[in-house]
Design a protein around this motif. Structure first.
Motif, PDB file in Angstrom:
ATOM      1  N   TYR A 121       1.582   9.924  -5.976  1.00 50.32           N
ATOM      2  CA  TYR A 121       2.067  10.362  -4.668  1.00 50.32           C
ATOM      3  C   TYR A 121       1.073  11.351  -4.090  1.00 50.32           C
ATOM      4  O   TYR A 121       0.320  12.013  -4.802  1.00 50.32           O
ATOM      5  N   ARG A 122       1.072  11.433  -2.777  1.00 51.14           N
ATOM      6  CA  ARG A 122       0.263  12.458  -2.130  1.00 51.14           C
ATOM      7  C   ARG A 122       0.817  12.742  -0.748  1.00 51.14           C
ATOM      8  O   ARG A 122       1.534  11.923  -0.169  1.00 51.14           O
ATOM      9  N   VAL A 123       0.447  13.910  -0.249  1.00 53.50           N
ATOM     10  CA  VAL A 123       0.928  14.302   1.063  1.00 53.50           C
ATOM     11  C   VAL A 123       0.022  13.689   2.110  1.00 53.50           C
ATOM     12  O   VAL A 123      -1.186  13.885   2.093  1.00 53.50           O
ATOM     13  N   HIS A 124       0.620  12.944   2.987  1.00 51.75           N
ATOM     14  CA  HIS A 124      -0.145  12.219   3.995  1.00 51.75           C
ATOM     15  C   HIS A 124       0.132  12.854   5.345  1.00 51.75           C
ATOM     16  O   HIS A 124       1.257  13.183   5.648  1.00 51.75           O
ATOM     17  N   LYS A 125      -0.898  13.000   6.153  1.00 53.38           N
ATOM     18  CA  LYS A 125      -0.727  13.685   7.441  1.00 53.38           C
ATOM     19  C   LYS A 125      -0.116  15.049   7.169  1.00 53.38           C
ATOM     20  O   LYS A 125      -0.599  15.790   6.334  1.00 53.38           O
ATOM     21  N   GLY A 172       0.833  -1.198   0.000  1.00 58.89           N
ATOM     22  CA  GLY A 172       0.000   0.000   0.000  1.00 58.89           C
ATOM     23  C   GLY A 172       0.859   1.237   0.000  1.00 58.89           C
ATOM     24  O   GLY A 172       1.968   1.213  -0.501  1.00 58.89           O
ATOM     25  N   SER A 173       0.369   2.343   0.536  1.00 56.82           N
ATOM     26  CA  SER A 173       1.186   3.547   0.391  1.00 56.82           C
ATOM     27  C   SER A 173       2.253   3.641   1.462  1.00 56.82           C
ATOM     28  O   SER A 173       2.066   3.263   2.612  1.00 56.82           O
ATOM     29  N   GLN A 174       3.407   4.126   1.023  1.00 59.98           N
ATOM     30  CA  GLN A 174       4.553   4.217   1.911  1.00 59.98           C
ATOM     31  C   GLN A 174       5.372   5.437   1.593  1.00 59.98           C
ATOM     32  O   GLN A 174       5.483   5.825   0.444  1.00 59.98           O
ATOM     33  N   ILE A 190      10.764   4.645   4.157  1.00 56.29           N
ATOM     34  CA  ILE A 190      10.371   3.281   4.517  1.00 56.29           C
ATOM     35  C   ILE A 190      10.632   2.342   3.339  1.00 56.29           C
ATOM     36  O   ILE A 190      11.059   1.190   3.523  1.00 56.29           O
ATOM     37  N   ILE A 191      10.375   2.848   2.134  1.00 53.87           N
ATOM     38  CA  ILE A 191      10.636   2.013   0.962  1.00 53.87           C
ATOM     39  C   ILE A 191      12.115   1.644   0.911  1.00 53.87           C
ATOM     40  O   ILE A 191      12.488   0.495   0.682  1.00 53.87           O
ATOM     41  N   VAL A 220       5.298  12.512   2.521  1.00 47.68           N
ATOM     42  CA  VAL A 220       4.777  12.208   1.188  1.00 47.68           C
ATOM     43  C   VAL A 220       4.767  10.700   1.017  1.00 47.68           C
ATOM     44  O   VAL A 220       5.767  10.035   1.246  1.00 47.68           O
ATOM     45  N   GLU A 221       3.615  10.177   0.632  1.00 46.36           N
ATOM     46  CA  GLU A 221       3.530   8.727   0.453  1.00 46.36           C
ATOM     47  C   GLU A 221       3.297   8.366  -1.002  1.00 46.36           C
ATOM     48  O   GLU A 221       2.652   9.096  -1.738  1.00 46.36           O
ATOM     49  N   TYR A 222       3.817   7.211  -1.367  1.00 40.73           N
ATOM     50  CA  TYR A 222       3.695   6.739  -2.739  1.00 40.73           C
ATOM     51  C   TYR A 222       2.805   5.510  -2.764  1.00 40.73           C
ATOM     52  O   TYR A 222       2.897   4.648  -1.904  1.00 40.73           O
ATOM     53  N   GLU A 223       1.955   5.456  -3.768  1.00 42.71           N
ATOM     54  CA  GLU A 223       1.031   4.331  -3.846  1.00 42.71           C
ATOM     55  C   GLU A 223       1.035   3.770  -5.262  1.00 42.71           C
ATOM     56  O   GLU A 223       1.007   4.517  -6.228  1.00 42.71           O
TER      57      GLU A 223
END
Lengths: 484, 205
Positions: A73-77, A40-42, A46-47, A81-84
């Motif tokens: 990608y999107r800005v999370h919290k 899922g998105s990370q 972490i990747i 930035v998380e990639y999905e």
């Protein structure tokens, strides 16, 4: 878009994605891509940590994936930035030949090459596409002829008008009074109106042929050759990127399927009409009524304004097509008796064991055997209806039913699994016979070069015999298997 | 479930006829091993569809499979062969691939590097060719020559085509990291994989 929860991807689909990514982009991109599909998105760090790959390589892999619309990608919290990964989009890579071929049938070779370049490169500016396609087309033309940019541009515009290609979302232009620092990751936006707007470009030029004989045959250093003049020009539509609109192609495929199904149907009806009819209004009316009354329910009558309003029932049409596919699969795998039972259960929705035997007129033992076979492969399911609150089996109805949606999904999953198996098999075969393939390639190359220098027939034959007959046989079989 | 459990084992809790076999019938053997890998099927598979369309798409598929390997997006895993053995194949079978580097336009370093790298690459390539020419001529066949020249032209064209295309999209992406990474990222196209681990210590989480 194709966002979905990570848990919904089956193992077979993940395996297929892995094979596709590997073939298209190599192992590093495959590793990153599959990791994202699984988890899922990370965020980036972490990747890097979980895949044990260097930061640079992860970055480059992500760039490739994002460029090809496989990862978003999107800005999370607040500051991460998380990639999905878009697993279903990866699976669409299987359809690339079909997209390209469809464009060929609709917009001829020029359109075909435009779509091919866009698919291979993910995103491109219009000027880049036009230039590349013009060059490619020029290569295939006769000596002295070149492909004009204007013609390619026209084809491009037609594709944009019919929505087969669309503009990529852009970084929003920053407002002049915007005091905030730029966001971590831009949210790309595109206006509905702008999506198919072709920039006004003045592309003048012709395709260039890339001839190896033009180069200095004496081997002089290339620095003397002047650089092509248009390399230094600024790109007029910098920042406006285009991509292929896959959804539009899918729409087209749906329409195609429905039209061909109805055409088959029409042939049946047509044959029962008397010969010599001209298509007049009355006949058209008749046809439409026939279609509307047809049990397939492709067309429905929705009111009488203007002499009768007819509407195409897309939902029903597609459901019918799916059911027809299921029926045909059952017939081919289990035989026509099984198919009869299947169609029966489909028609009556819910049937008891005994009813199945009676309606299908098949002896009990056989009927049971077939029902259980279909049940074990999940084409048919059992519905329990308890008579008493304690759900005792002796006092419960067990009804056979077909859940078209889930059966279709199961079939799709099986197809993906088959494709993955086939790809693996092909890779295995290629690896096993690598030595032979390379030898054959070398021999061909030697023959070609010798023919070019005018060698004698005898020498050629000698070389051909370097590959012995059984090897040749092996090669033939291999080619056949691998190509399919 | 409290039921008839205690009462006599002969009676089943459900109507046995409904399941499929009556009393006294031989029950099928208990299966102790997994089903066979390739079970026999009564019915052969339907042959694949062939027709003009399918043939064309098949040819396209094969072509695409080859083409994608040569695109700059195909990232080869760096080979960790021992460098003390000089290999024949390494010398003569080099394939020149276009380098696709998404450039961050805001970083000045990147701009210089990009301009520099296009010249460096072609200069490098020229030097290599000259060296090889001086060394052993006899072994090289004509095709190797053509390969190199064809590849070189592709290299130059490709450099100019593809390096401009990704400027805008990736700038923010690069910016999210600390700037140290970006500086080392674009120094030299050839050392792309070499200095990747230096800055890893700084990334603590």
């Amino acid at each position: 878009m194709y966002s979905e929860a990570p848990g919904t991807m089956t193992q077979a689909e993940i395996k297929l994605c892995s094979l596709l990514l590997q073939e298209h982009f190599g192992e590093i991109v495959e590793k990153i891509g599959v990791h994202l599909i699984r988890t899922g998105s990370q965020p980036l760090r972490i990747i890097v940590r979980d895949t044990k790959t260097s930061l640079d390589q992860v970055k480059k892999a992500l760039c490739v994936l994002i460029h090809h619309n496989l990862v978003i990608y999107r800005v999370h919290k607040r500051s991460v930035v998380e990639y999905e990964a878009q697993c279903s989009r990866v699976l669409r890579m299987l359809r690339y030949p079909r997209y390209i071929y469809t464009t060929k049938t609709l917009y001829s070779d020029t359109g075909e090459l435009i779509v091919e370049e866009l698919l291979l490169n993910g995103k491109m500016t219009m000027s880049a596409v036009v230039k590349k396609v013009a060059d490619r087309l020029t290569e295939t033309m006769e000596d002295g002829k070149t492909m004009d940019y204007a013609e390619v541009s026209n084809a491009f515009m037609r594709l944009a008008d019919t929505h087969f290609v669309q503009r990529c979302p852009l970084v929003p232009a920053p407002g002049s009074s915007d005091p905030e620092p730029p966001p971590l990751a831009p949210t790309l936006v595109i206006n509905e109106r702008d999506m198919y707007l072709v920039p006004k470009l003045n592309l003048i030029g012709k395709g260039k042929r890339r001839r190896s004989s033009d180069e200095d045959a004496a081997g002089e250093p290339k620095a003397k050759k002047p650089k092509c003049p248009d390399d230094k020009e600024p790109i007029p539509d910098d920042g406006i990127y285009w991509q292929v609109n896959l959804e539009r192609f899918h729409q087209h495929f749906c329409n195609q399927a429905i039209v061909s199904a109805v055409a088959n149907r029409m042939d049946q009806i047509f044959k029962s009409l008397p010969v010599g009819y001209n298509i007049s209004k009355q006949v058209l009316d008749q046809y439409l009524t026939l279609l509307a009354d047809d049990p397939l329910e492709f067309i429905g009558k929705s009111g009488d304004s203007g002499g009768g309003m007819y509407v195409i029932n897309l939902h029903k049409a597609l459901a019918s097509l799916a059911t027809a596919t299921l029926e045909s699969v059952i017939q081919e795998r289990f035989g026509s008796r099984c198919a009869r039972i299947f169609r029966l259960v489909l028609q009556k929705k819910y049937l008891e064991q005994k009813q199945v035997e009676d309606f299908a007129m098949i002896p009990a033992k056989e009927a049971k055997d077939m029902l259980y076979k279909m049940l074990s492969e999940n084409f048919i399911s059992l519905q329990e209806i308890p008579k008493t609150p304690d759900h005792a089996p002796s006092r419960t109805f067990y009804l056979y039913t077909v859940n078209v949606l889930s059966a279709a999904r199961m079939l799709l999953h099986r197809c993906y699994k088959s494709i993955a198996n086939l790809i693996e098999r092909r890779q295995f075969e290629t690896k096993e016979n690598k030595r032979l393939l390379e030898k054959s390639q070398r021999v061909e190359a030697i023959i070609a070069s010798m023919q070019a220098t005018g060698a004698e027939e005898v020498q050629l034959q000698e070389i051909e015999e370097m590959i012995t007959a059984p090897e040749r046989q092996q090669l033939e079989t291999l080619k056949r298997n691998v190509n399919k | 479930m409290a039921g008839n459990r205690g009462r006599g084992r002969a009676a089943f809790t459900f109507n046995i006829e409904a399941v499929g076999f009556s009393r006294g019938d031989k029950l099928p053997d208990v299966v102790l091993k997994p089903p066979p890998l390739f079970p026999d099927t009564d019915f052969k598979a339907v042959p694949l569809r062939t027709g003009e369309d399918e043939e064309y798409m098949l040819a396209l598929k094969q072509e695409l499979r080859e083409t994608v390997k040569r695109m700059p997006y195909f990232i080869e895993a760096p080979e960790e062969k021992q460098d003390n053995i000089e290999r024949y194949s390494k010398r003569y079978m080099k394939v020149y691939k276009e380098e696709w580097i998404p450039v961050d336009p805001k970083s000045k370093m990147a701009k210089d590097a990009y301009r520099g790298s296009s010249l460096i690459n072609s200069a490098d390539v020229l030097k290599k060719i000259e060296e090889l020419e001086k060394r052993g001529d006899g072994e090289r066949s004509d095709e190797e020559n053509e390969d190199k020249e064809g590849g070189k032209v592709k290299d130059e064209d490709g450099e100019d085509d593809s390096d401009n295309s990704e400027e805008e999209e990736y700038d923010e992406e690069e910016q999210e990291e600390e700037n140290d990474y970006i500086n080392s990222y674009f120094d030299n196209g050839d050392d792309f994989y070499a200095d990747s681990d230096d800055n890893m210590d700084e990334a603590t989480y």
